[in-house]
Write an enzyme that holds these catalytic residues in place. Sequence first.
Site, mmCIF file in Angstrom:
data_model
loop_
_atom_site.group_PDB
_atom_site.id
_atom_site.type_symbol
_atom_site.label_atom_id
_atom_site.label_comp_id
_atom_site.label_asym_id
_atom_site.label_seq_id
_atom_site.Cartn_x
_atom_site.Cartn_y
_atom_site.Cartn_z
ATOM 1 C CE LYS A 37 79.487 26.280 24.745
ATOM 2 N NZ LYS A 37 79.892 27.442 25.530
ATOM 3 N NE ARG A 92 79.437 24.913 31.955
ATOM 4 C CZ ARG A 92 78.680 24.382 30.995
ATOM 5 N NH1 ARG A 92 79.134 24.231 29.763
ATOM 6 N NH2 ARG A 92 77.449 24.007 31.279
HETATM 7 N N1 PMM Z 1 78.192 27.146 27.994
HETATM 8 C C1 PMM Z 1 77.015 26.543 28.203
HETATM 9 C C2 PMM Z 1 76.410 26.567 29.471
HETATM 10 N N2 PMM Z 1 77.008 27.185 30.514
HETATM 11 N N3 PMM Z 1 78.794 28.427 31.371
HETATM 12 C C3 PMM Z 1 79.957 29.066 31.189
HETATM 13 N N4 PMM Z 1 80.530 29.711 32.228
HETATM 14 N N5 PMM Z 1 80.591 29.075 29.979
HETATM 15 C C4 PMM Z 1 80.060 28.458 28.889
HETATM 16 O O1 PMM Z 1 80.681 28.531 27.803
HETATM 17 C C5 PMM Z 1 78.805 27.794 29.039
HETATM 18 C C6 PMM Z 1 78.207 27.798 30.315
HETATM 19 C C7 PMM Z 1 76.321 25.875 27.073
HETATM 20 O O2 PMM Z 1 76.843 24.629 26.853
HETATM 21 P P1 PMM Z 1 76.279 23.216 27.424
HETATM 22 O O3 PMM Z 1 74.991 22.954 26.713
HETATM 23 O O4 PMM Z 1 77.345 22.313 27.087
HETATM 24 O O5 PMM Z 1 76.059 23.291 28.912
#
Ligand code: PMM
Length: 285
Positions: A225, A261
């Site tokens: 991020k 994640r």
């Molecule tokens: N961040 C993203 C997408 N989905 N879900 C959860 N539970 N927590 C997060 O911090 C989160 C998520 C956005 O990031 P990406 O573009 O890397 O998917």
Amino acid sequence: MAKSVVSIRPQRSVGLQRPLVLGILNVTPDSFSDGGRWEDAAAAIAQGELMAKQGADLIDVGGESTRPGAERVAARDEQRRVLPVVEALVDRGIRVSIDTMNSSTARAAARAGAEYVNDVSGGLADPEMFRVVAETGVKYIAMHWRGHSDTMQDNAHYDDVVSEVRQELKDRIAELLVWGVDPENIVIDPGLGFAKTAEHNWKLLAALPRLNTIGYPILIGASRKRFLAGLVEDSATPEARDAPTALISAMAAQAGVWGVRVHDIPSTMRALDVWSAWNAGAERG
Ligand code: PMM
């Protein structure tokens, strides 16, 4: 909205267990770090299989980018992207979560065998979401959220970010319980980067022990991020953020989280191996 009326009694005591690793699989043309790479279903399935082989416990399949400023995707387009991938991974015996804010996508993915619905809006984007979670019995990850990506940074104002995020997560849990969702099926996530500045994100990470006192399993999504950008060279690629991400995985493990994640499985697996060895050493005394 259900607030103080419902007791959200803690689901577990805090203890240190190796966190689950959720591998990120964005089947989107526009996610910020891997947008377009896994847009094709066959490429996405292969990437999901690879992450599982590398040690991911769950593959988190998403069909809508939530990067700041992203536009919404119609639920049917989202489902066209994600459902073949969910089905193929489930067929191969791989555990799947579906990253969606849409109840219709959640229902279809649960029917296809997804074990978790990972909802970045914590049920706030779609009024039918909690009904679907209650009816299907799917496990549910409620992330802290204050609005869609196009405007969310306007909501990044807090007097006390930790107290407010903690309370807003408790409100989501209370509402899930009102819908009859099994408390054992609920995971919470402070939503790093969603209506949060870098300073808010660091405060929330530092306050994980306090968030843990809510008594529900916690998922952390720090991977690659923007708030990590300040820790690597200006010209660095998103992959350069994997080392800081892996260190956060280990520190989050030490704070007792349920899951992390991440995009890059091997670096987080190595960090968690070090964390495990360290703790095993501590136990042997
Ligand atoms: N961040 C993203 C997408 N989905 N879900 C959860 N539970 N927590 C997060 O911090 C989160 C998520 C956005 O990031 P990406 O573009 O890397 O998917």
